[in-house]
Design an enzyme around this catalytic site. Structure first.
Site, PDB file in Angstrom:
ATOM      1  CG  ASP A  45     -59.998  22.773 -10.957  1.00 51.27           C
ATOM      2  OD1 ASP A  45     -60.784  22.631 -10.019  1.00 51.27           O
ATOM      3  OD2 ASP A  45     -58.760  22.617 -10.835  1.00 51.27           O
ATOM      4  CB  THR A 125     -59.023  22.280  -6.284  1.00 43.64           C
ATOM      5  OG1 THR A 125     -60.230  22.135  -7.025  1.00 43.64           O
ATOM      6  CG2 THR A 125     -57.921  22.703  -7.237  1.00 43.64           C
TER       7      THR A 125
END
Ligand code: AMP
Ligand code: MG
Length: 325
Positions: A45, A125
Site C-alpha cells: 500500500d 487490501t
C-alpha cells in the site's frame, strides 16, 4: 482511439508502475499491520501510493492529492525492516534512488490545489491479503467534477472474473471521451459500452466479498425483488466491479455497508464511477442521488452504492425501496 491528454498518460504510467510493485508483493507471503478500525495495510500500500504520488506531483505540481495512506502510519505501524522494503520497491517503481525522507513527502502529498488527484494504492487490501482480487485506483477531480478515472486490476480477467489470472486489466475513462480497457501488459485499448440488458433478462449482480463492506442478507433480498427470472451474483474485491459493469460483463454492482454510521471513502468509488458513466451506465446511492465527491475524503451525503448499465437502474432502486426502510 482516444487521443490521450498528458494527465491520462502520466496516470496510466503511474498505475502500471504501482501494479508491478503490488504484483511482486502479492506473490510473497504478505504481513499486514492494522490501522485504526482494524483496516489492514501492507508494505505494498505504501510503496504503491508513494510511486503514484511521486509521478503525479512531479508532473502536475499545482495539483493536490488525496490518498488513502499517510506518513504517520508508515512511521508508527511498520518495522525498520518493512520500511526498508518499501523503499526498495519505490526505487524499483521509480527506477531511481530515493531517500526515506523523500518517500515520506510522497506520503504527505499537497492538500491545496485547484484540481485533486484521488488515489487508492490498493483498493481491496483484504482481498490482496487473501490472494483474491484488488485494484489500484486513480481519479482526477476539478471544480466541474470527475475528469479522469483509472483502475488497474492486476489479476482480473474480463471473461472469467471469478478466477484470478496473471495478466490483468487496465480500465480508464476521460470525461466526454468514453471508457476503455486494455491488457495491463499493453496492446491496443478497446472502447467499452455497458450491456443493454433489460430488468426481465438474465442479470449478473456484483458485490463485495467482505461482509463488513456489504450487508449480504440485504443484498440477497434486493436481488430477489428484481423482475428477472434468472439472477446470478458475483462477489469480487476492489473496484474491478465497476470495470465489469462498464465492460458489459455484469449488469450492476450494489453495496451497502452494514454499519449505518460508515461513510464511503471517495477513493473507493471515484475512478469506478467515471468509468461506468463514460461507458453509458449510471451510478447513484440507494436513494437514486448522484455520488457527491465534493465533500472532502468521504461521501458525506450518500448511503449505499448502485452502479448499473442504466437500463436496469430504476428496477434496482425500486427493489431497494421495497427492502431498505
Ligand atoms: P470492497 O472491495 O468492495 O470489499 O471494498 C473495499 C474497500 O472497503 C476498501 O478499500 C476500504 O476502503 C473499504 N473498507 C474497509 N473497511 C471497511 C469497513 N469496515 N466498512 C466498510 N468499508 C470498509
Ligand atoms: Mg480502498
Amino acid at each position: 482511439m482516444l487521443s490521450q491528454p498528458p494527465e491520462l498518460v502520466t496516470a496510466l504510467d503511474a498505475a502500471r508502475r504501482a501494479a508491478k510493485i503490488c504484483t511482486a508483493v502479492y506473490a510473497t507471503l504478505v504481513e499486514a499491520a492494522n490501522k485504526s478500525g482494524r483496516e489492514p495495510v501492507t508494505i505494498a500500500d505504501y510503496a504503491s501510493q508513494a510511486v503514484i504520488t511521486a509521478r503525479l506531483t512531479s508532473a502536475f505540481p499545482r495539483d493536490s492529492l488525496i490518498g488513502e495512506e499517510h506518513a504517520e502510519d508508515f512511521e508508527r505501524l511498520l518495522t525498520h525492516e518493512q520500511r526498508v522494503r518499501v523503499l526498495d520497491f519505490v526505487r524499483m517503481g521509480l527506477a531511481r534512488p530515493i531517500s526515506e525522507s523523500e518517500l515520506k513527502t510522497h506520503l504527505r502529498p499537497p492538500t491545496t490545489g485547484a484540481r485533486h488527484w484521488i488515489v487508492d494504492p490498493i483498493d481491496g487490501t483484504k482481498g490482496f491479503l487473501a490472494k483474491r482480487s484488488y485494484a489500484i485506483a486513480i481519479a482526477l477531480q476539478d471544480d466541474l467534477g470527475l475528469q479522469l478515472g483509472i483502475l488497474a486490476c492486476p489479476n482480473l480477467a474480463l471473461d472469467s472474473p471469478r478466477t484470478q489470472t496473471s495478466s490483468g486489466i487496465l480500465f480508464y475513462a476521460v470525461r466526454g471521451a468514453g471508457a476503455y480497457w486494455q491488457p495491463l501488459a499493453g496492446s491496443e485499448a478497446q472502447k467499452m459500452q455497458v450491456a443493454p440488458t433489460r430488468p426481465d433478462e438474465p442479470l449478473l449482480i456484483a458485490t463485495s466479498v467482505e461482509s463488513e463492506h456489504n450487508d449480504q442478507a440485504l443484498f440477497e433480498r434486493i436481488v430477489a425483488h428484481l423482475p428477472s427470472p434468472d439472477k446470478q451474483t458475483l462477489m469480487l474485491d476492489g473496484q474491478g466491479k465497476y470495470g465489469l459493469v462498464a465492460a458489459g460483463r455484469v449488469t450492476s454492482f450494489l453495496r451497502l455497508v452494514p454499519d449505518p454510521t460508515y461513510r464511503e471513502k471517495i477513493w473507493d468509488h471515484a475512478a469506478g464511477t467515471l468509468i461506468v458513466q463514460e461507458a453509458g451506465g449510471t451510478v447513484t446511492d440507494f436513494d437514486g442521488k448522484p455520488l457527491d465527491f465534493s465533500q472532502g475524503r468521504r461521501l458525506e451525503h450518500n448511503r449505499g452504492i448502485v452502479a448499473s448499465n442504466g437500463v436496469i437502474h430504476n428496477a434496482l432502486l425500486e427493489a431497494i425501496a421495497k427492502v431498505v426502510h
